[in-house]
Design a protein around this motif. Structure first.
Motif, short mmCIF file in Angstrom:
data_model
loop_
_atom_site.label_atom_id
_atom_site.label_comp_id
_atom_site.label_asym_id
_atom_site.label_seq_id
_atom_site.Cartn_x
_atom_site.Cartn_y
_atom_site.Cartn_z
N LEU A 1 0.87 -1.40 0.13
CA LEU A 1 -0.05 0.14 0.50
C LEU A 1 0.53 1.11 0.20
O LEU A 1 1.83 1.74 1.10
CB LEU A 1 -0.80 -0.28 0.83
N GLY A 2 0.47 2.42 -1.10
CA GLY A 2 1.08 3.56 -0.89
C GLY A 2 2.45 3.24 -1.72
O GLY A 2 3.48 4.40 -2.26
N ALA A 3 2.86 1.85 -2.67
CA ALA A 3 4.26 2.16 -3.27
C ALA A 3 4.28 2.58 -4.10
O ALA A 3 2.97 2.64 -5.14
CB ALA A 3 5.04 0.42 -3.07
N GLY A 4 5.52 2.18 -4.93
CA GLY A 4 4.81 2.64 -6.43
C GLY A 4 6.47 2.03 -7.36
O GLY A 4 7.79 1.95 -6.64
N VAL A 5 6.00 1.99 -8.35
CA VAL A 5 7.28 1.20 -9.54
C VAL A 5 7.21 2.01 -10.21
O VAL A 5 6.29 2.15 -11.02
CB VAL A 5 7.37 0.13 -9.51
N ALA A 6 8.47 2.54 -11.67
CA ALA A 6 8.89 2.78 -12.92
C ALA A 6 9.11 2.94 -13.38
O ALA A 6 10.56 1.62 -12.94
CB ALA A 6 9.16 4.45 -12.50
N SER A 7 9.43 2.25 -14.92
CA SER A 7 10.34 1.67 -15.38
C SER A 7 10.49 2.20 -16.91
O SER A 7 9.69 3.32 -17.12
CB SER A 7 9.86 0.89 -15.84
N ILE A 8 12.25 2.81 -16.72
CA ILE A 8 12.50 3.27 -18.25
C ILE A 8 13.04 3.30 -19.22
O ILE A 8 13.76 1.87 -19.29
CB ILE A 8 13.55 4.23 -17.20
N THR A 9 12.58 3.45 -20.31
CA THR A 9 12.28 2.80 -22.04
C THR A 9 13.12 3.78 -22.77
O THR A 9 13.09 5.34 -22.50
CB THR A 9 11.55 2.27 -22.39
N THR A 10 14.42 3.30 -22.93
CA THR A 10 14.86 4.26 -24.04
C THR A 10 14.58 4.35 -25.15
O THR A 10 14.75 3.18 -25.75
CB THR A 10 16.43 4.35 -24.05
N LEU A 11 14.10 5.07 -26.05
CA LEU A 11 13.25 4.98 -27.39
C LEU A 11 14.50 5.78 -28.48
O LEU A 11 14.28 4.36 -29.17
CB LEU A 11 12.13 5.97 -27.84
N ALA A 12 15.10 6.01 -28.09
CA ALA A 12 15.65 6.61 -29.29
C ALA A 12 17.03 7.43 -29.16
O ALA A 12 16.60 8.15 -27.66
CB ALA A 12 15.81 7.70 -30.23
#
Length: 128
Positions: free
Chosen positions: A38-49
Motif C-alpha cells: 500500500l502506497g508503494a510505486g514502481v517506474a520503468s524507463i525505456t530508451t526509445l531513441a
C-alpha cells in the motif's frame, strides 16, 4: 490511485547560442504503476531513441521503486534519475504531460517544460 502513468521525456543538445537542435538527442518513455505494498510505486524507463548508439547507457538503472507516494512518486524518482544522469550533457529537457493522473490533473512532475537540466548529482548515479 491504482492506474498506470506514463510520459515522454526528451533531451536535446544545445548549440553555442543555447538553442536546442536535433544533432544530439535522447528520448525516453517512462511507465509508472502501483508497487507491491500500500502506497508503494514502481517506474520503468525505456530508451526509445539516441542520436548515437554508442551513447546508449547500458548500465543505467531502468527500474525505480518508492515505498510511499505511489506511482506519482515513482514517476518523479525516474525523472529525477534521468535529469541527474544528463546533468553534465548541456541539453534542453522537454517533457510531455503525464497521462493517467486522476481527473484533469495531467501535468509535469518535478520539472517545467523546456527547462535546462539542472539537478544535483547524488551518489549511486552513473557518470560519464
Amino acid at each position: 490511485m491504482r492506474g498506470i502513468l506514463d510520459c515522454l521525456v526528451s533531451y536535446f543538445g544545445l548549440d553555442e547560442d543555447e538553442q536546442p537542435g536535433y544533432r544530439r538527442y535522447f528520448c525516453y518513455h517512462i511507465f509508472a504503476g502501483p508497487g507491491p505494498t500500500l502506497g508503494a510505486g514502481v517506474a520503468s524507463i525505456t530508451t526509445l531513441a539516441v542520436h548515437d548508439e554508442s551513447e546508449r547507457c547500458a548500465y543505467c538503472q531502468h527500474f525505480h521503486t518508492v515505498e510511499a507516494g505511489g506511482q506519482a512518486a515513482a514517476m518523479a524518482a525516474a525523472i529525477r534519475y534521468l535529469d541527474d544522469y544528463h546533468e553534465q550533457d548541456h541539453l534542453r529537457k522537454v517533457q510531455s504531460e503525464i497521462r493517467g493522473l486522476p481527473g484533469d490533473q495531467s501535468k509535469d512532475i518535478d520539472s517545467p517544460l523546456g527547462a535546462p537540466v539542472r539537478a544535483s548529482r547524488r551518489g549511486g548515479f552513473p557518470t560519464r
